[in-house]
Design a protein around this motif. Structure first.
Motif, PDB file in Angstrom:
ATOM      1  N   ASP A 369      31.449 -39.757  47.724  1.00  0.00           N
ATOM      2  CA  ASP A 369      32.636 -40.271  47.060  1.00  0.00           C
ATOM      3  C   ASP A 369      32.223 -41.455  46.181  1.00  0.00           C
ATOM      4  OD1 ASP A 369      32.240 -41.554  49.752  1.00  0.00           O
ATOM      5  OD2 ASP A 369      33.690 -42.944  48.883  1.00  0.00           O
ATOM      6  N   LEU A 370      33.096 -41.865  45.275  1.00  0.00           N
ATOM      7  CA  LEU A 370      32.765 -42.897  44.290  1.00  0.00           C
ATOM      8  C   LEU A 370      32.387 -44.213  44.958  1.00  0.00           C
ATOM      9  CD1 LEU A 370      32.597 -43.830  41.353  1.00  0.00           C
ATOM     10  CD2 LEU A 370      35.056 -44.321  41.437  1.00  0.00           C
ATOM     11  N   TRP A 371      33.119 -44.602  46.014  1.00  0.00           N
ATOM     12  CA  TRP A 371      32.836 -45.863  46.679  1.00  0.00           C
ATOM     13  C   TRP A 371      31.416 -45.890  47.239  1.00  0.00           C
ATOM     14  CZ3 TRP A 371      33.343 -50.705  47.115  1.00  0.00           C
ATOM     15  CH2 TRP A 371      32.998 -51.378  48.281  1.00  0.00           C
ATOM     16  N   SER A 372      30.938 -44.777  47.766  1.00  0.00           N
ATOM     17  CA  SER A 372      29.580 -44.739  48.319  1.00  0.00           C
ATOM     18  C   SER A 372      28.540 -44.904  47.219  1.00  0.00           C
ATOM     19  CB  SER A 372      29.357 -43.427  49.074  1.00  0.00           C
ATOM     20  OG  SER A 372      30.197 -43.343  50.204  1.00  0.00           O
ATOM     21  N   TYR A 377      24.633 -48.314  44.650  1.00  0.00           N
ATOM     22  CA  TYR A 377      24.151 -48.982  43.422  1.00  0.00           C
ATOM     23  C   TYR A 377      24.013 -50.491  43.647  1.00  0.00           C
ATOM     24  CZ  TYR A 377      24.217 -50.996  38.750  1.00  0.00           C
ATOM     25  OH  TYR A 377      23.926 -51.737  37.620  1.00  0.00           O
ATOM     26  N   LEU A 378      25.000 -51.087  44.297  1.00  0.00           N
ATOM     27  CA  LEU A 378      24.929 -52.523  44.568  1.00  0.00           C
ATOM     28  C   LEU A 378      23.763 -52.851  45.486  1.00  0.00           C
ATOM     29  CD1 LEU A 378      28.728 -53.358  45.057  1.00  0.00           C
ATOM     30  CD2 LEU A 378      27.299 -53.868  43.068  1.00  0.00           C
ATOM     31  N   GLY A 379      23.520 -51.988  46.485  1.00  0.00           N
ATOM     32  CA  GLY A 379      22.404 -52.219  47.390  1.00  0.00           C
ATOM     33  C   GLY A 379      21.060 -52.104  46.700  1.00  0.00           C
ATOM     34  N   VAL A 380      20.899 -51.059  45.879  1.00  0.00           N
ATOM     35  CA  VAL A 380      19.652 -50.869  45.138  1.00  0.00           C
ATOM     36  C   VAL A 380      19.434 -52.024  44.163  1.00  0.00           C
ATOM     37  CG1 VAL A 380      18.504 -49.422  43.424  1.00  0.00           C
ATOM     38  CG2 VAL A 380      19.638 -48.364  45.373  1.00  0.00           C
ATOM     39  N   ARG A 458      23.173 -49.100  52.916  1.00  0.00           N
ATOM     40  CA  ARG A 458      23.020 -47.798  53.559  1.00  0.00           C
ATOM     41  C   ARG A 458      23.756 -47.766  54.899  1.00  0.00           C
ATOM     42  NH1 ARG A 458      19.088 -45.448  57.212  1.00  0.00           N
ATOM     43  NH2 ARG A 458      18.893 -43.208  56.806  1.00  0.00           N
ATOM     44  N   TYR A 459      23.686 -48.845  55.640  1.00  0.00           N
ATOM     45  CA  TYR A 459      24.369 -48.922  56.926  1.00  0.00           C
ATOM     46  C   TYR A 459      25.871 -48.735  56.748  1.00  0.00           C
ATOM     47  CZ  TYR A 459      26.891 -51.231  60.703  1.00  0.00           C
ATOM     48  OH  TYR A 459      27.789 -51.527  61.688  1.00  0.00           O
ATOM     49  N   HIS A 460      26.464 -49.398  55.762  1.00  0.00           N
ATOM     50  CA  HIS A 460      27.906 -49.302  55.555  1.00  0.00           C
ATOM     51  C   HIS A 460      28.310 -47.903  55.088  1.00  0.00           C
ATOM     52  CE1 HIS A 460      27.613 -53.735  55.666  1.00  0.00           C
ATOM     53  NE2 HIS A 460      28.843 -53.675  56.109  1.00  0.00           N
ATOM     54  N   ILE A 461      27.444 -47.241  54.306  1.00  0.00           N
ATOM     55  CA  ILE A 461      27.733 -45.863  53.872  1.00  0.00           C
ATOM     56  C   ILE A 461      27.696 -44.923  55.068  1.00  0.00           C
ATOM     57  CG2 ILE A 461      26.908 -43.928  52.479  1.00  0.00           C
ATOM     58  CD1 ILE A 461      25.864 -45.980  50.459  1.00  0.00           C
TER      59      ILE A 461
END
Length: 505
Positions: A369-372, A377-380, A458-461
């Protein structure tokens, strides 16, 4: 001065190496998608089919029917060419169909061994299985046979009929002289949406016309055969092929269908835990070391090079002294070249993930989904920008040769040796590497490694998809504050040293 600042940012970005890197990471996005496709295709087929073949046992009879469809992982129908194989020979086939209902005499006298399917994405076979008995020939899975001796109704109706189920069929019911077969695919795991396809054939008349609509209730349970008497919805089957969109209860493992009249002998339990496992395996793959992790393994080398050509190398050969001849301060020079690297990293990461987001639904038939995507992207970006800030700080202090030695050593430490450091830390603290405590330690140590900030995203996803358990020690606001603190601290230290260094060669 503002014009000079923008000019220096523009000049820093308009380099052949920058254009090359942007193209490279677009290609990497396609390559990452292909590597995921190879993994998914070899482990969990992104496109599959299911069918049932019903024919009279009497070899002189030409009474038979075959009904089926081709689906992708999201539950969408996929067009392709279909060939029915008997004794390694094609007996019938057609092209450009996503669902098929066949009553051709060529497929009536023999058991279909397999169905060859060719789509734009891939070619595959649907294996068919038939019990060589006159009674109870109902198959549930390609590799296993279920003979329902307890159902006298099926016995009486199928004593002169052979039934083959092709592909991975999820369940069946025999109701009012009709055999109803179920195929379910998860459409979106996070929203728990699933798509159910139902094939139905009137066995008594050997045609696809039902005598009357079939209405089924459904409920969810943790154990097969344990039905909650409270219905959680119903479906009405009117046509030979029906499609229903359902919302699953992800805390349970089975969805159970039964007639309104609620005969205990007419109940089917469909397990969707396997399909959830497939989706979660894919999510683990894309966010793990073989997915976006490959990008984070090699892009830091480019980050080291970017910092070198923006600051360290120009400082070593005295080029920065000439830049200061323009109406620009040291802070403007430091900030402009820093922002040039940040913009390059942000654009490269955006291109990579955008290409993946475009190609994944087309190739894998699975998507985030878009949020993931935003969170990934923010994590990378947080990981790479923080490592870039660290390298940029060193580059503003040390000359080219020393800078390269230090930055490469840090890359080896954070990228290659961190797992070893984590293991030794766990051993020192007496934590087993197979325990939940080790997993918590891994995430906690991510705060100390700029290249591991993506693990916090990644954890939050994974948590949002139910692919990992909740770790109380991970604090969401802290996951945002720590990368900001890293970057701000390093930037201040770097400029504090940069304004004092001698910029002459």
């Amino acid at each position: 001065m503002k014009t000079a600042l923008l000019y220096d940012i523009k000049r820093s970005l308009l380099k052949p190496v920058v254009l090359f890197m942007l193209i490279l990471f677009a290609v990497l996005g396609i390559a990452t998608t292909y590597s995921m496709y190879t993994f998914i295709a070899n482990t969990y087929t992104p496109i599959e089919g299911a069918a049932m073949h019903i024919r009279a046992i009497d070899r002189n009879s030409t009474s038979c029917i075959l009904i089926g469809g081709i689906f992708d992982r999201r539950g969408d129908l996929v067009e392709g060419s279909v060939a029915f194989i008997v004794n390694n020979s094609k007996v019938y086939g057609f092209e450009g169909a996503s669902t098929f209902t066949v009553e051709n005499p060529n497929i009536c006298r023999y058991n279909i061994e397999k169905i060859e399917v060719s789509t734009q994405l891939l070619k595959f076979n649907i294996t068919c299985n038939t019990v060589p008995l006159n009674r109870y020939p109902i198959l549930l899975e390609p590799t296993s046979v279920s003979i329902p001796y307890s159902s006298q109704a099926i016995a009486n109706s199928t004593s002169h009929v052979a039934v083959s189920l092709c592909g991975r069929v999820d369940g069946y019911l025999y109701i009012d002289s009709a055999l109803v077969v179920f195929k379910m695919l998860i459409n979106n795991l996070r929203s728990a949406r699933a798509r159910l396809y139902v094939f139905s054939v009137n066995i008594s008349s050997m045609n696809t016309g039902l005598e009357k609509p079939i209405v089924l209730n459904y409920t969810f349970s943790a154990i097969a055969g344990t039905r909650n008497n409270k219905s959680q919805g119903s479906i009405a089957i009117k046509d030979p092929l029906e499609k229903f969109d359902l919302t699953l209860d992800l805390d349970k493992n089975f969805i159970q269908f039964y007639p309104i009249k609620d005969s205990k002998s007419s109940v089917t339990s469909i397990s969707y835990s396997y399909q959830i496992y497939v989706e979660r395996s894919y999510i683990n793959f894309i966010t793990g070391s073989l997915g976006i992790g490959l990008y984070l393994s090699f892009f830091p080398i480019a980050v080291i090079y970017i910092s070198n050509i923006l600051v360290s190398k120009p400082r070593s050969n005295g080029a920065l002294e000439f830049v200061l001849a323009r109406p620009i301060t040291r802070f403007d020079l430091y900030l402009s070249r820093y922002l040039a690297g940040v913009i390059l990293i942000a654009i490269s990461s955006f291109i990579l993930l955008t290409v993946i987001a475009i190609f994944q639904p087309l190739v894998l038939r699975i998507e985030f989904d878009l949020w993931s995507y935003i969170l990934l992207y923010l994590g990378v970006s947080a990981s790479l920008i923080t490592f870039y800030t660290l390298c940029y700080t060193i580059a503003s202090i040390a000359r080219s040769g020393l800078y390269l030695a230090i930055s490469i050593a840090l890359y080896i430490l954070f990228s290659m040796m961190w797992s070893v450091i984590t293991v030794f830390t766990a051993m020192w603290l007496g934590i087993s590497i197979m325990s939940q405590g080790y997993e918590e330690l891994t995430y906690m140590l991510s705060y100390l490694n700029p290249l591991n900030f993506v693990n916090l995203a990644r954890y939050h996803i994974l948590l949002s998809y139910g692919a990992i358990h909740d770790i109380p020690t991970i604090n969401s606001p802290l996951c945002m504050i720590i990368p900001l603190a890293w970057n701000l601290t390093l930037f201040v230290i770097g400029f504090w040293r940069f304004k004092k260094v001698n910029l002459t060669s």
